[in-house]
Design a protein around this motif. Structure first.
Motif, PDB file in Angstrom:
ATOM      1  N   ALA A   1     -83.012  84.426 -57.528  1.00 46.47           N
ATOM      2  CA  ALA A   1     -82.443  83.222 -56.931  1.00 46.47           C
ATOM      3  C   ALA A   1     -81.920  82.272 -57.997  1.00 46.47           C
ATOM      4  CB  ALA A   1     -83.501  82.507 -56.090  1.00 46.47           C
ATOM      5  N   ALA A   2     -80.922  81.483 -57.608  1.00 49.14           N
ATOM      6  CA  ALA A   2     -80.385  80.457 -58.485  1.00 49.14           C
ATOM      7  C   ALA A   2     -81.380  79.318 -58.611  1.00 49.14           C
ATOM      8  CB  ALA A   2     -79.064  79.938 -57.922  1.00 49.14           C
ATOM      9  N   LEU A   3     -81.208  78.497 -59.627  1.00 50.34           N
ATOM     10  CA  LEU A   3     -82.014  77.291 -59.744  1.00 50.34           C
ATOM     11  C   LEU A   3     -81.796  76.412 -58.524  1.00 50.34           C
ATOM     12  CD1 LEU A   3     -81.437  76.191 -63.466  1.00 50.34           C
ATOM     13  CD2 LEU A   3     -83.564  77.078 -62.487  1.00 50.34           C
TER      14      LEU A   3
ATOM     15  N   ARG B   1     -62.377  73.652 -64.211  1.00 51.08           N
ATOM     16  CA  ARG B   1     -61.310  74.435 -63.582  1.00 51.08           C
ATOM     17  C   ARG B   1     -61.405  75.937 -63.856  1.00 51.08           C
ATOM     18  NH1 ARG B   1     -57.365  70.644 -65.516  1.00 51.08           N
ATOM     19  NH2 ARG B   1     -56.300  72.333 -66.610  1.00 51.08           N
ATOM     20  N   MET B   2     -61.839  76.312 -65.041  1.00 53.35           N
ATOM     21  CA  MET B   2     -61.862  77.733 -65.396  1.00 53.35           C
ATOM     22  C   MET B   2     -63.036  78.426 -64.700  1.00 53.35           C
ATOM     23  SD  MET B   2     -59.219  78.298 -67.138  1.00 53.35           S
ATOM     24  CE  MET B   2     -59.506  79.889 -67.901  1.00 53.35           C
ATOM     25  N   PRO B   3     -62.788  79.527 -64.006  1.00 53.66           N
ATOM     26  CA  PRO B   3     -63.838  80.131 -63.181  1.00 53.66           C
ATOM     27  C   PRO B   3     -64.871  80.956 -63.940  1.00 53.66           C
ATOM     28  CG  PRO B   3     -61.783  81.347 -62.933  1.00 53.66           C
ATOM     29  CD  PRO B   3     -61.466  80.145 -63.777  1.00 53.66           C
TER      30      PRO B   3
ATOM     31  N   LYS C   1     -73.018  81.375 -60.204  1.00 51.05           N
ATOM     32  CA  LYS C   1     -72.326  81.741 -58.956  1.00 51.05           C
ATOM     33  C   LYS C   1     -72.479  80.621 -57.924  1.00 51.05           C
ATOM     34  CE  LYS C   1     -71.273  86.044 -56.665  1.00 51.05           C
ATOM     35  NZ  LYS C   1     -71.610  87.480 -56.574  1.00 51.05           N
ATOM     36  N   ALA C   2     -73.677  80.047 -57.827  1.00 54.43           N
ATOM     37  CA  ALA C   2     -73.906  78.944 -56.896  1.00 54.43           C
ATOM     38  C   ALA C   2     -73.075  77.720 -57.273  1.00 54.43           C
ATOM     39  CB  ALA C   2     -75.393  78.581 -56.875  1.00 54.43           C
ATOM     40  N   TRP C   3     -72.708  77.608 -58.530  1.00 52.26           N
ATOM     41  CA  TRP C   3     -71.868  76.508 -58.997  1.00 52.26           C
ATOM     42  C   TRP C   3     -70.380  76.763 -58.744  1.00 52.26           C
ATOM     43  CZ3 TRP C   3     -74.151  75.013 -64.493  1.00 52.26           C
ATOM     44  CH2 TRP C   3     -75.453  74.533 -64.322  1.00 52.26           C
TER      45      TRP C   3
ATOM     46  N   VAL D   1     -70.289  86.784 -65.447  1.00 53.70           N
ATOM     47  CA  VAL D   1     -70.391  88.172 -65.886  1.00 53.70           C
ATOM     48  C   VAL D   1     -71.550  88.263 -66.875  1.00 53.70           C
ATOM     49  CG1 VAL D   1     -67.953  88.766 -65.550  1.00 53.70           C
ATOM     50  CG2 VAL D   1     -68.682  87.793 -67.737  1.00 53.70           C
ATOM     51  N   HIS D   2     -72.186  89.417 -66.917  1.00 55.24           N
ATOM     52  CA  HIS D   2     -73.238  89.659 -67.898  1.00 55.24           C
ATOM     53  C   HIS D   2     -72.631  90.256 -69.159  1.00 55.24           C
ATOM     54  CE1 HIS D   2     -76.885  88.738 -65.663  1.00 55.24           C
ATOM     55  NE2 HIS D   2     -76.436  89.413 -64.624  1.00 55.24           N
TER      56      HIS D   2
END
Length: 505
Positions: A2-4, A151-153, A176-178, A183-184
């Protein structure tokens, strides 16, 4: 993983453009954020700058006034490190110096709880080295945002030798939640983007050094044929030559002088002269007031073409055939070696050999080699090179055919491989090597290059489209022509070709 939780406190250290941007991203995602900088007043100034940016979004209708107020409420500038003690995630975005970052991480380890994740926004330093010597090195990871962060994803989640995989998964889910595309990556020089992107700059710089064409023409070919948002000279002027050259040197040194990453003498000269690009008013182009942008070179022809002959299948160039038909040009088809004939001229896709070499070896007269295009159905420009025996009449016939298809035609000197083709082949080889060495997955590498530097296609997927065997042939021919290890194909390319597989599933 899970995300923070959005209620978790996020701390950002460094209130420059990157730190402020990261703080804005975290606050917009709902986190309380504390921003610290060791320069007095810098954090407060950065928060004011964020406030102004958010206000502009409200004016443009992209953010509500109430959301603006809530985000601003969550952003708190602080003037001491102790104010960050309760953070669940600390992201440092300070100067790119290993010793300075290591000293900061030691302070944070003593200050923050053991379950706090310590992340670095470094673009080039080893996460393994940053964590070395800490009591809990497993909680140190890279969280590399791209500028401008709001802006940069792309976000590269970078694991060092000791990094906890579960914490890497937490950072991935959090990014991702942000609203980012994470990417890893494993901590190796340049991570994904700054490593894989080196050939994009290097091949244009080399062709310029070898007199293939001028900057404006080479940039136009990459944009209008390759589908890239900017050419290499435009982009390095935007980035700043001091920054771009330093990254190249860093990767070159980190790989023990591997010729694939060799810096350019042309770019070094710009740095030495202080011609750093847009920020100094002069780079490859002038940005002085009233300066005019150079016009890309373009061939003209007075010839008129009514018919052409397609001999065999043209591979990725096949959409050009339908494009010619739509323009009313008669197309005859017959068996052959994948070439296009018009009048005295023979047109073929470059395979990494000199045009004159290929004409002699394959017995082709008046040979006109075409560069790779992202999509031959929609490209607006194409680069060509000519064999030494190509007559003016044959050249005019070839140019007329391409112009009647709606293509601007730019002539490059007869050098091994043309610009888009050799750039894509080298990008694909570097990306394949990163997969082979376990830096990242093929999917993550292609995503990183699209989301991080706006490539029109991931280099591995592009090599699959061109054909792994064809990509390998181009690199082999480049290596034979130059006699340099710089163009050696990745073993993964050779293995994938031998197995009949693809690089990007």
């Amino acid at each position: 993983m899970a995300a923070l939780d959005s209620a978790a406190l996020v701390a950002v250290i460094g209130a420059g453009a990157m730190g402020a941007g990261i703080a804005q991203v975290a606050a917009q995602a709902g986190h309380p954020v504390r921003l610290y900088d060791n320069r007095p007043g810098a954090a407060a100034e950065a928060v004011q700058g964020i406030d102004r940016q958010l206000a502009r979004l409200v004016e443009k209708g992209r953010l509500t006034a109430s959301s603006h107020a809530a985000i601003r409420q969550r952003l708190l500038p602080v003037d001491n490190l102790e104010a960050l003690a309760e953070a669940r995630l600390v992201i440092e975005a300070i100067v790119e110096q290993l010793a300075v970052k290591q000293a900061l991480l030691r302070q944070l380890e003593a200050l923050c709880d053991d379950d706090c994740i310590l992340a670095s926004n470094t673009s080039s330093l080893s996460i393994t080295s940053l964590a070395a010597g800490l009591r809990r090195p497993q909680r140190v990871l890279g969280l590399h945002f791209f500028n401008p962060a709001p802006r940069m994803p792309l976000v590269e989640v970078v694991s060092g030798l000791a990094s906890d995989p579960q914490l890497a998964a937490t950072l991935y889910a959090t990014a991702k939640a942000w609203g980012k595309q994470p990417v890893h990556a494993r901590s190796t020089p340049g991570f994904i983007v700054n490593r894989v992107a080196r050939p994009f700059y290097a091949e244009s710089l080399r062709l310029l050094q070898e007199g293939a064409a001028d900057c404006a023409t080479l940039d136009a070919v990459l944009r209008e044929a390759g589908g890239f948002a900017m050419g290499a000279f435009e982009l390095t002027d935007l980035i700043g030559h001091d920054v771009n050259y330093a990254v190249t040197c860093s990767v070159f040194e980190a790989f023990y002088g591997d010729s694939r990453f060799q810096p350019s003498l042309i770019q070094k000269a710009l740095v030495d002269a202080g011609h750093l690009g847009r920020k100094r008013g002069q780079g490859f182009y002038s940005y002085a007031e009233n300066s005019e942008r150079p016009i890309p070179a373009e061939l003209q022809s007075q010839a008129q073409v009514e018919r052409c002959v397609v001999e065999g299948h043209l591979g990725v160039m096949q959409p050009l055939v339908e494009r010619l038909r739509k323009q009313g040009i008669g197309v005859s088809e017959r068996a052959g070696a994948g070439v296009l004939s018009v009048g005295d001229a023979t047109l073929a896709l470059s395979d990494g050999r000199l045009a004159s070499q290929r004409a002699r070896e394959d017995g082709l007269r008046n040979l006109v080699l075409l560069d790779l295009a992202l999509d031959y159905a929609s490209a607006t420009r194409i680069a060509i090179s000519l064999s030494a025996d190509c007559t003016a009449q044959a050249r005019d016939q070839a140019v007329a055919l391409l112009r009647q298809a709606g293509l601007r035609v730019s002539l490059l000197a007869d050098l091994p491989g043309l610009l888009v083709l050799r750039t894509v082949a080298c990008l694909a080889s570097e990306a394949a090597d990163a997969v082979l060495q376990g830096v990242a997955s093929a999917a993550d590498i292609d995503l990183a290059m699209r989301a991080g530097v706006n490539y029109p296609c991931g280099p591995l997927a592009w090599a699959d489209h061109l054909g792994v065997g064809y990509t390998l042939r181009v690199l082999d021919n480049l290596q034979r022509s130059y006699g340099e290890a710089r163009y050696r194909p990745s073993l993964l390319l050779r293995r994938s070709h031998a197995e009949g597989g693809r690089l990007h599933a």
